[in-house]
Design an enzyme around this catalytic site. Structure first.
Site, short mmCIF file in Angstrom:
data_model
loop_
_atom_site.label_atom_id
_atom_site.label_comp_id
_atom_site.label_asym_id
_atom_site.label_seq_id
_atom_site.Cartn_x
_atom_site.Cartn_y
_atom_site.Cartn_z
CG HIS A 296 -2.69 2.92 8.89
ND1 HIS A 296 -3.65 3.31 7.98
CD2 HIS A 296 -2.79 1.57 8.97
CE1 HIS A 296 -4.30 2.24 7.55
NE2 HIS A 296 -3.79 1.17 8.12
NE ARG B 56 -2.08 3.30 3.58
CZ ARG B 56 -2.82 2.21 3.67
NH1 ARG B 56 -3.63 1.86 2.69
NH2 ARG B 56 -2.77 1.45 4.73
CG ASP C 138 -1.53 -6.30 3.88
OD1 ASP C 138 -1.75 -5.24 3.26
OD2 ASP C 138 -2.38 -6.85 4.60
CG HIS D 62 -4.03 -10.61 3.33
ND1 HIS D 62 -5.29 -11.13 3.26
CD2 HIS D 62 -4.14 -9.31 2.98
CE1 HIS D 62 -6.13 -10.17 2.90
NE2 HIS D 62 -5.45 -9.05 2.72
CG HIS E 65 -1.89 -1.14 1.22
ND1 HIS E 65 -3.09 -1.10 0.52
CD2 HIS E 65 -1.84 -2.37 1.80
CE1 HIS E 65 -3.73 -2.26 0.69
NE2 HIS E 65 -2.99 -3.04 1.46
ZN LIG Z 1 -6.23 -7.18 2.43
#
Ligand SMILES: [Zn+2]
Length: 439
Positions: A323, A76, A319, A246, A74
């Site tokens: 944040h 973002r 993954d 995952h 990710h």
């Molecule tokens: Zn996921």
């Protein structure tokens, strides 16, 4: 072009440095020298002489593996540049030994059109630290109602091959079937976040004895396993490629083993944290351990390790889920799920799989580079460390021990579950097509 000048040249005519990596051990084998020129491993041998002006790297004691490939990152951007950008995430990836990452589609706006995936792809090219491969959303806005423009994303400059609503499950079986059928046209793959949403409403952690003791609503293993069972049957029925994101439970490993035995075109990934950490950490109420799917039991961890070792699970994927502080430093119930992963993945994998004797360096390279490159359709990555192959490599010190310092991360976020932990093996250098990136 001339070796005598110590410079090579790319197809674009840009001058590239030549590197002589001395005394490195490919896959932990016998030490050799690698001459990196024009983006490839031009020579492999002992006692190679450096062309004049070439950079030399004393790699005595280091192990060389193909540059790692992440199927699940990710980044973002666009939308949450306070948590990560393509540039900061690329830097974290390069420091972690990665040369390619798949950027998940749950950005703001969602990567569900050719325009957004091309934007992410261009930002990756500009950062120039790893190959950033955008993942396209399966459904418009990740809403699970209408298929997104899968063909337009596949035909775009980003050449999308992996499609996922990750963060959300494509829970409508008819829509999932249509997506699987659609991607066949361009040998794409649907990567499913397997979570039956009706079974995980208000869930806070793994459903089990720890959740009961803490009084937190549980996320049952069956919510994952039910979707995987349904999807492997659909993939088998329509002859399409399914990838399961995952995987987190022992039961999921059993279903995947069955599906592979049937010959279905199914692949799967496991995260480093699901290979090492358990739901007992929820008892700390520290939201850094809140993740989706949740940390499971020690029995699940053992089954995931065994499944990865025997090939039932094909790949390790991070993954990596950065944040911002305000989304993570709150009470457990309000915190967003997710953990950083790019800079620690290799070390955690070494702890879980190599130190335990479950995988050797070749086995690890298969699961962190070759298999994810195949699944993502990346021909230039995950190749052997050998003459004539792309010079996309990671060099690591297998004997190093290091303590994880969140403040030292190249990520814009700090939510690593390994803060203060000592981990084995450290990335010393990463090369992307012959250029050092991991610094
Ligand atoms: Zn996921």
């Amino acid at each position: 072009m001339s070796g005598a000048s110590g410079r090579g040249r790319t197809d674009d005519g840009v001058e590239m440095a030549i590197w002589l990596v001395e005394g490195v051990r490919p896959y932990g084998g016998r030490p050799v020298d690698l001459l990196l020129r024009d983006g490839v491993v031009a020579e492999v041998g002992r006692g190679l002489s450096a062309p004049s002006g070439a950079h030399r790297l004393d790699a005595g004691g280091l192990v060389a593996l193909p540059g790692l490939v992440d199927l699940h990152t990710h980044l973002r951007e666009p939308g949450r540049e306070d948590a990560e950008t393509v540039e900061t995430g690329s830097r974290a990836a390069a420091l972690g030994g990665y040369t390619a990452v798949h950027a998940m589609a749950n950005t703001e706006p969602v990567a569900d059109t050719a325009g957004v995936v091309e934007q992410v792809w261009r930002l990756g090219r500009e950062a120039g630290l790893v190959d950033v491969r955008p993942v396209g959303a399966v459904t418009v806005g990740l809403a699970g109602v209408r298929l997104a423009e899968l063909g337009a994303m596949a035909d775009s400059a980003a050449r999308v091959r992996v499609f996922s609503d990750d963060g959300h499950c494509v829970s409508d079986p008819a829509l999932m079937r249509r997506a699987l059928e659609y991607v066949k046209a361009f040998d794409g793959v649907v990567a499913q976040h397997a979570e039956e949403p009706r079974l995980t409403e208000r869930a806070q952690m793994n459903e089990g004895v720890i959740a009961a003791r803490l009084g937190l609503t549980g996320w049952p293993a069956a919510a994952e396993e039910a979707v995987i069972a349904r999807d492997v049957l659909l993939a088998g029925h329509v002859g399409s490629r399914l990838h399961v994101c995952h995987v987190s439970t022992a039961g999921s490993v059993e279903i995947l083993r069955w599906a592979k035995a049937k010959g279905f075109r199914v692949t799967a990934e496991v995260t480093p944290h699901h290979l090492l950490l358990t739901d007992e950490l929820a008892a700390t109420y520290d939201p850094v351990y809140k993740v989706n799917p949740p940390l499971r039991t020690a029995e699940d961890v053992a089954a995931l390790r065994a499944g990865l070792a025997d090939g039932t699970i094909d790949a390790i994927a991070t993954d990596h889920a950065p944040h911002a502080l305000e989304d993570k430093q709150s009470e457990w119930a309000a915190a967003r799920p997710g953990m950083l992963g790019l800079e620690t993945a290799l070390s955690v994998a070494v702890r879980a799989m190599v130190e335990t004797g479950l995988l050797d360096w070749r086995g690890l390279a298969e699961r962190m580079a070759a298999a994810p490159a195949r699944i993502g359709g990346l021909a230039g990555h995950g190749r052997a460390v050998a003459e004539g192959e792309p010079a996309s490599l990671v060099l690591l010190d297998p004997d190093a021990r290091w303590s994880v310092d969140p403040a030292a991360s190249a990520s814009r976020s700090r939510n690593t579950p390994y803060a203060g932990r000592e981990l084995p093996a450290r990335v010393v250098a990463t090369f992307l097509a012959g250029e050092p990136t991991g610094e």
